[in-house]
Design a protein around this motif. Structure first.
Motif, PDB file in Angstrom:
ATOM      1  N   GLU A   1     -84.667 -47.955 -45.770  1.00 55.88           N
ATOM      2  CA  GLU A   1     -84.989 -47.501 -44.420  1.00 55.88           C
ATOM      3  C   GLU A   1     -85.890 -48.463 -43.656  1.00 55.88           C
ATOM      4  O   GLU A   1     -85.726 -48.659 -42.457  1.00 55.88           O
ATOM      5  N   GLU A   2     -86.865 -49.046 -44.335  1.00 57.60           N
ATOM      6  CA  GLU A   2     -87.868 -49.854 -43.646  1.00 57.60           C
ATOM      7  C   GLU A   2     -87.549 -51.344 -43.608  1.00 57.60           C
ATOM      8  O   GLU A   2     -88.105 -52.070 -42.778  1.00 57.60           O
ATOM      9  N   ALA A   3     -86.673 -51.804 -44.488  1.00 58.97           N
ATOM     10  CA  ALA A   3     -86.408 -53.243 -44.525  1.00 58.97           C
ATOM     11  C   ALA A   3     -84.935 -53.573 -44.334  1.00 58.97           C
ATOM     12  O   ALA A   3     -84.568 -54.313 -43.425  1.00 58.97           O
ATOM     13  N   LEU A   4     -84.083 -53.026 -45.175  1.00 58.39           N
ATOM     14  CA  LEU A   4     -82.685 -53.457 -45.153  1.00 58.39           C
ATOM     15  C   LEU A   4     -81.905 -52.947 -43.942  1.00 58.39           C
ATOM     16  O   LEU A   4     -81.104 -53.692 -43.375  1.00 58.39           O
ATOM     17  N   LEU A   5     -82.120 -51.695 -43.526  1.00 54.53           N
ATOM     18  CA  LEU A   5     -81.420 -51.186 -42.351  1.00 54.53           C
ATOM     19  C   LEU A   5     -81.822 -51.925 -41.075  1.00 54.53           C
ATOM     20  O   LEU A   5     -80.950 -52.363 -40.320  1.00 54.53           O
ATOM     21  N   PRO A   6     -83.125 -52.124 -40.799  1.00 45.03           N
ATOM     22  CA  PRO A   6     -83.485 -52.904 -39.602  1.00 45.03           C
ATOM     23  C   PRO A   6     -82.969 -54.343 -39.671  1.00 45.03           C
ATOM     24  O   PRO A   6     -82.536 -54.894 -38.656  1.00 45.03           O
ATOM     25  N   LEU A   7     -82.996 -54.939 -40.839  1.00 51.36           N
ATOM     26  CA  LEU A   7     -82.486 -56.299 -40.987  1.00 51.36           C
ATOM     27  C   LEU A   7     -80.993 -56.340 -40.700  1.00 51.36           C
ATOM     28  O   LEU A   7     -80.505 -57.197 -39.965  1.00 51.36           O
ATOM     29  N   SER A   8     -80.251 -55.387 -41.262  1.00 54.70           N
ATOM     30  CA  SER A   8     -78.804 -55.334 -41.037  1.00 54.70           C
ATOM     31  C   SER A   8     -78.488 -55.073 -39.574  1.00 54.70           C
ATOM     32  O   SER A   8     -77.562 -55.669 -39.018  1.00 54.70           O
ATOM     33  N   ALA A   9     -79.235 -54.185 -38.941  1.00 56.05           N
ATOM     34  CA  ALA A   9     -79.017 -53.901 -37.521  1.00 56.05           C
ATOM     35  C   ALA A   9     -79.302 -55.139 -36.676  1.00 56.05           C
ATOM     36  O   ALA A   9     -78.562 -55.440 -35.739  1.00 56.05           O
ATOM     37  N   GLY A  10     -80.346 -55.864 -37.026  1.00 55.59           N
ATOM     38  CA  GLY A  10     -80.681 -57.083 -36.294  1.00 55.59           C
ATOM     39  C   GLY A  10     -79.634 -58.161 -36.427  1.00 55.59           C
ATOM     40  O   GLY A  10     -79.472 -59.004 -35.558  1.00 55.59           O
ATOM     41  N   LEU A  11     -78.894 -58.126 -37.520  1.00 54.71           N
ATOM     42  CA  LEU A  11     -77.828 -59.105 -37.737  1.00 54.71           C
ATOM     43  C   LEU A  11     -76.486 -58.638 -37.179  1.00 54.71           C
ATOM     44  O   LEU A  11     -75.490 -59.323 -37.316  1.00 54.71           O
ATOM     45  N   GLY A  12     -76.465 -57.441 -36.563  1.00 56.88           N
ATOM     46  CA  GLY A  12     -75.251 -56.967 -35.922  1.00 56.88           C
ATOM     47  C   GLY A  12     -74.392 -56.049 -36.770  1.00 56.88           C
ATOM     48  O   GLY A  12     -73.238 -55.804 -36.436  1.00 56.88           O
ATOM     49  N   PHE A  13     -74.908 -55.529 -37.847  1.00 58.17           N
ATOM     50  CA  PHE A  13     -74.125 -54.666 -38.724  1.00 58.17           C
ATOM     51  C   PHE A  13     -74.370 -53.186 -38.477  1.00 58.17           C
ATOM     52  O   PHE A  13     -73.958 -52.351 -39.251  1.00 58.17           O
ATOM     53  N   LEU A  14     -75.030 -52.820 -37.354  1.00 58.18           N
ATOM     54  CA  LEU A  14     -75.358 -51.423 -37.113  1.00 58.18           C
ATOM     55  C   LEU A  14     -74.112 -50.563 -36.981  1.00 58.18           C
ATOM     56  O   LEU A  14     -74.053 -49.458 -37.494  1.00 58.18           O
ATOM     57  N   GLY A  15     -73.069 -51.057 -36.303  1.00 61.75           N
ATOM     58  CA  GLY A  15     -71.832 -50.304 -36.147  1.00 61.75           C
ATOM     59  C   GLY A  15     -71.186 -49.987 -37.490  1.00 61.75           C
ATOM     60  O   GLY A  15     -70.754 -48.860 -37.740  1.00 61.75           O
ATOM     61  N   GLN A  16     -71.134 -50.945 -38.401  1.00 61.89           N
ATOM     62  CA  GLN A  16     -70.547 -50.727 -39.718  1.00 61.89           C
ATOM     63  C   GLN A  16     -71.388 -49.739 -40.512  1.00 61.89           C
ATOM     64  O   GLN A  16     -70.854 -48.909 -41.242  1.00 61.89           O
ATOM     65  N   LEU A  17     -72.702 -49.792 -40.382  1.00 65.08           N
ATOM     66  CA  LEU A  17     -73.565 -48.872 -41.121  1.00 65.08           C
ATOM     67  C   LEU A  17     -73.350 -47.434 -40.652  1.00 65.08           C
ATOM     68  O   LEU A  17     -73.377 -46.522 -41.456  1.00 65.08           O
ATOM     69  N   ARG A  18     -73.125 -47.249 -39.350  1.00 63.10           N
ATOM     70  CA  ARG A  18     -72.888 -45.890 -38.850  1.00 63.10           C
ATOM     71  C   ARG A  18     -71.566 -45.350 -39.364  1.00 63.10           C
ATOM     72  O   ARG A  18     -71.464 -44.147 -39.640  1.00 63.10           O
ATOM     73  N   THR A  19     -70.555 -46.182 -39.482  1.00 62.17           N
ATOM     74  CA  THR A  19     -69.260 -45.703 -39.983  1.00 62.17           C
ATOM     75  C   THR A  19     -69.346 -45.347 -41.456  1.00 62.17           C
ATOM     76  O   THR A  19     -68.575 -44.532 -41.948  1.00 62.17           O
ATOM     77  N   TRP A  20     -70.310 -45.905 -42.172  1.00 62.34           N
ATOM     78  CA  TRP A  20     -70.486 -45.587 -43.585  1.00 62.34           C
ATOM     79  C   TRP A  20     -71.408 -44.383 -43.778  1.00 62.34           C
ATOM     80  O   TRP A  20     -71.711 -43.991 -44.887  1.00 62.34           O
ATOM     81  N   GLY A  21     -71.912 -43.814 -42.678  1.00 66.19           N
ATOM     82  CA  GLY A  21     -72.740 -42.627 -42.756  1.00 66.19           C
ATOM     83  C   GLY A  21     -74.225 -42.903 -42.916  1.00 66.19           C
ATOM     84  O   GLY A  21     -74.965 -42.025 -43.348  1.00 66.19           O
ATOM     85  N   TRP A  22     -74.693 -44.068 -42.526  1.00 69.36           N
ATOM     86  CA  TRP A  22     -76.125 -44.390 -42.649  1.00 69.36           C
ATOM     87  C   TRP A  22     -76.806 -44.050 -41.382  1.00 69.36           C
ATOM     88  O   TRP A  22     -76.722 -44.402 -40.360  1.00 69.36           O
TER      89      TRP A  22
END
Length: 106
Positions: free
Chosen positions: A85-106
């Protein structure tokens, strides 16, 4: 353009600097003498001064050692959920993977 090589023209070496700039202007750069007396380059359009990247095998500075110790302490004490929650999700979102994370239910 090293100050050590300035034997007869003084530390700024105006003639050498002018001749160097005649060649560099064609590439969009200009040379100038920095406050420390060393020759630096500046991009003519952006006015930015290129800097050398830090050498990866150099010793860490005191601030870098402190940051490494803080990171190690955090990693030793955090749970898997906190890390996600505090490191990997913000890092992934900053790299443009937020859309993929939402489709996976994160």
């Amino acid at each position: 353009m090293s100050p050590v090589d300035a034997l007869t023209m003084g530390p700024n070496r105006p003639t050498a600097l002018r001749r160097l700039n005649q060649a560099l202007i064609r590439e969009g750069f200009e040379a100038f003498c920095a406050a420390d007396g060393h020759c630096c380059l500046r991009h003519l359009v952006t006015k930015s001064v290129p800097a050398l990247a830090a050498h990866p095998h150099r010793p860490f500075t005191a601030a870098e050692v402190h940051r490494c110790a803080d990171l190690a302490a955090y990693l030793d004490g955090c749970s898997e959920d906190e890390l996600l929650e505090e490191a990997l999700l913000p890092l992934s979102a900053g790299l443009g993977f937020l859309g993929q994370l939402r489709t996976w239910g994160w």
